[in-house]
Design a protein around this motif. Sequence first.
Motif, PDB file in Angstrom:
ATOM      1  N   LEU A 161     -84.337  45.494 -19.557  1.00  0.00           N
ATOM      2  CA  LEU A 161     -83.901  44.440 -20.486  1.00  0.00           C
ATOM      3  C   LEU A 161     -83.914  43.045 -19.851  1.00  0.00           C
ATOM      4  O   LEU A 161     -83.320  42.119 -20.373  1.00  0.00           O
ATOM      5  N   TYR A 162     -84.518  42.929 -18.699  1.00  0.00           N
ATOM      6  CA  TYR A 162     -84.680  41.603 -18.107  1.00  0.00           C
ATOM      7  C   TYR A 162     -86.051  41.569 -17.446  1.00  0.00           C
ATOM      8  O   TYR A 162     -86.660  42.619 -17.300  1.00  0.00           O
ATOM      9  N   ALA A 167     -80.757  37.761 -20.935  1.00  0.00           N
ATOM     10  CA  ALA A 167     -80.126  38.328 -19.742  1.00  0.00           C
ATOM     11  C   ALA A 167     -79.438  37.239 -18.932  1.00  0.00           C
ATOM     12  O   ALA A 167     -78.302  37.416 -18.464  1.00  0.00           O
ATOM     13  N   VAL A 168     -80.112  36.102 -18.793  1.00  0.00           N
ATOM     14  CA  VAL A 168     -79.520  34.977 -18.060  1.00  0.00           C
ATOM     15  C   VAL A 168     -78.231  34.534 -18.746  1.00  0.00           C
ATOM     16  O   VAL A 168     -77.185  34.349 -18.123  1.00  0.00           O
ATOM     17  N   LEU A 238     -78.729  31.398  -8.837  1.00  0.00           N
ATOM     18  CA  LEU A 238     -79.145  32.779  -8.629  1.00  0.00           C
ATOM     19  C   LEU A 238     -79.419  33.526  -9.934  1.00  0.00           C
ATOM     20  O   LEU A 238     -80.398  34.272 -10.026  1.00  0.00           O
ATOM     21  N   THR A 239     -78.539  33.342 -10.923  1.00  0.00           N
ATOM     22  CA  THR A 239     -78.681  34.079 -12.179  1.00  0.00           C
ATOM     23  C   THR A 239     -80.042  33.816 -12.830  1.00  0.00           C
ATOM     24  O   THR A 239     -80.770  34.766 -13.109  1.00  0.00           O
ATOM     25  N   LEU A 243     -82.563  36.922 -13.016  1.00  0.00           N
ATOM     26  CA  LEU A 243     -82.587  37.557 -14.331  1.00  0.00           C
ATOM     27  C   LEU A 243     -83.496  36.813 -15.328  1.00  0.00           C
ATOM     28  O   LEU A 243     -83.645  37.250 -16.464  1.00  0.00           O
ATOM     29  N   GLY A 244     -84.059  35.682 -14.893  1.00  0.00           N
ATOM     30  CA  GLY A 244     -84.903  34.916 -15.808  1.00  0.00           C
ATOM     31  C   GLY A 244     -86.344  34.885 -15.373  1.00  0.00           C
ATOM     32  O   GLY A 244     -86.697  35.349 -14.284  1.00  0.00           O
TER      33      GLY A 244
END
Lengths: 297, 271
Positions: A161-162, A167-168, A238-239, A243-244
């Motif tokens: 799902l990412y 997700a981000v 970081l996110t 996740l991106g």
Amino acid sequence: MTDLAAPLKADDTEPRNPDQMVLAGLLSLPTLFLVILCLVPLFLLVQLSFAHREDGGLWRAGLELTQYRQLLNPQFLRVALFSFTLALTTALISVILAFPVAYFISRMKRRAQITWLVGLLSTLSLSEVLIVFSFQVLLSGSGGLVKVLVALGVMESAHSLYPNFAAVMVCLVYLVLPYIILFLYPAMSQLDDDMPAAAATMGASPLRAFLTVVAPMVKGPLLSAGLLVVIFTVGSYLTPLVLGRPQQWTVGILISNGAMTTGNLPLAAAQAVALVSLMVGLLGLVRLLTKAGSPAS
Amino acid sequence: MNDGLISTVLRRGFLSLVALFIAAPLVVVIGVSFNQTRRMSFPPTELSLKWYKAFFTDAGWMKSLETSLTISLLAALIAVTIALPIAYAVWRYNSKAAKGLAGVGSGLFLLPGVVTALMFSAFWGMVGHVGRIENVILSHSVILLGVPVAMLSVGFQSIEKALIEAAHTMGAGDAEAFRMVVRPAMTPYILCALVYVFVLSLNEYLIAYMVAGFSVQTLPIRVFTALRSGYEPTMCVGAVIFILLGFAAFSLLAAIGDLPKLMGRNRPLEA
């Protein structure tokens, strides 16, 4: 020692103010500490943003606007715009979620409140690294969530799902949610219960009483909470990195890449200065608008 | 009455969902850490403690844990030592200078992590002191200074000024009043501030990474580098240890201090 000395020099060499002396003694170490470790580095950062870049990751002190001019290219502006959009969206979602949670917690019994507070503090303190990693596991094709979704028939086949914007977003909301609940908690616990109760006796449903009576009473804290989220997430790094996709890259990622990978420290410094200036500008704007909107407060 | 029932159900349901959201990633990581296989799958098909064994027998992970604990302990001690006179001067003398220092501290805390990280990496580079553990300790203690200043201020404000005046009328000097009234009242707040800074420093990775690079490998930095290179099951064990450390620290905090009050509640609470 002071007791003995005081009567002796009471007349001639009277110290201007004994409190001043104590104060100077108390604050000398903290002042030294903050000047060396806060003001000097801050000054350096600004100086660096005007420096002249040389080959091999080196730079020479200077006063040029080369780096700032580079900020005007459409690519950087797009990334900056995205960073602020991401931060504002996160702020909106997390405040809408956190507001009722904080309200309900502040109305619980002591034991339940402490349980929630310990739980929130524990997640709040968790490193972004660990939370991002946890989301990576949770959202991966073999993680728990995908299996549940496939079993429920929501997803047709198991796939990760990412990386994507959602997700981000979810991970950022997760990161700031405990902060915002705890930030709103004092304001909520000071709220008077009489007003919503009065609204209820006059026939308003609890939801209506909540929206029409409670919400306007905490407009200020809600706005501050939202701004706090913007401040926390506008520099996120970081996110979005993990996740991106590259489309979801933020100014934070550009700054860190500039410093660690491409070795263009002056450009990274200029980007950092620009980011903070935009942040401060946004804060000033909001303050101006709220002041103009409600002259009473 | 039906209305009340519906709203109770709605409230409980909503709170349960939020609790589930907060717990989900943690539960998944804890579950995966007990996996028998190398794969990152949840729920674990076969339970085993082998990754825990691998974690605790790996010299690298152990060294990281030790580095992390050293940095956080010292950063907490330094930050609280610096914060204490600031908060005291604000409360006792209403000092403008102290308020200014407190403001600088909290402003610094609000700056984005990347910005402060860059700032400190430039600073330590200029000082010519690169890749050392002290850099991380000092940088953390400055960045987090705003936190103990705020917490200790709450503590000082909770002290009844009347109590100090009473001590003075009974003939106690400043030092005695301090010992009799201020110190005992402040002890839980000081402990809480220490715990708080400790936990925040323990989990900070970006500044640590940018001021010391790979030469000072804290646990979050190790997880961070592993995160970018690929999955290792021992990472989950590291995460679980951090979850437990944070949980233990804040449970301790709830035991020694009045947590609702510390978090800013100023109205008494029924048991």
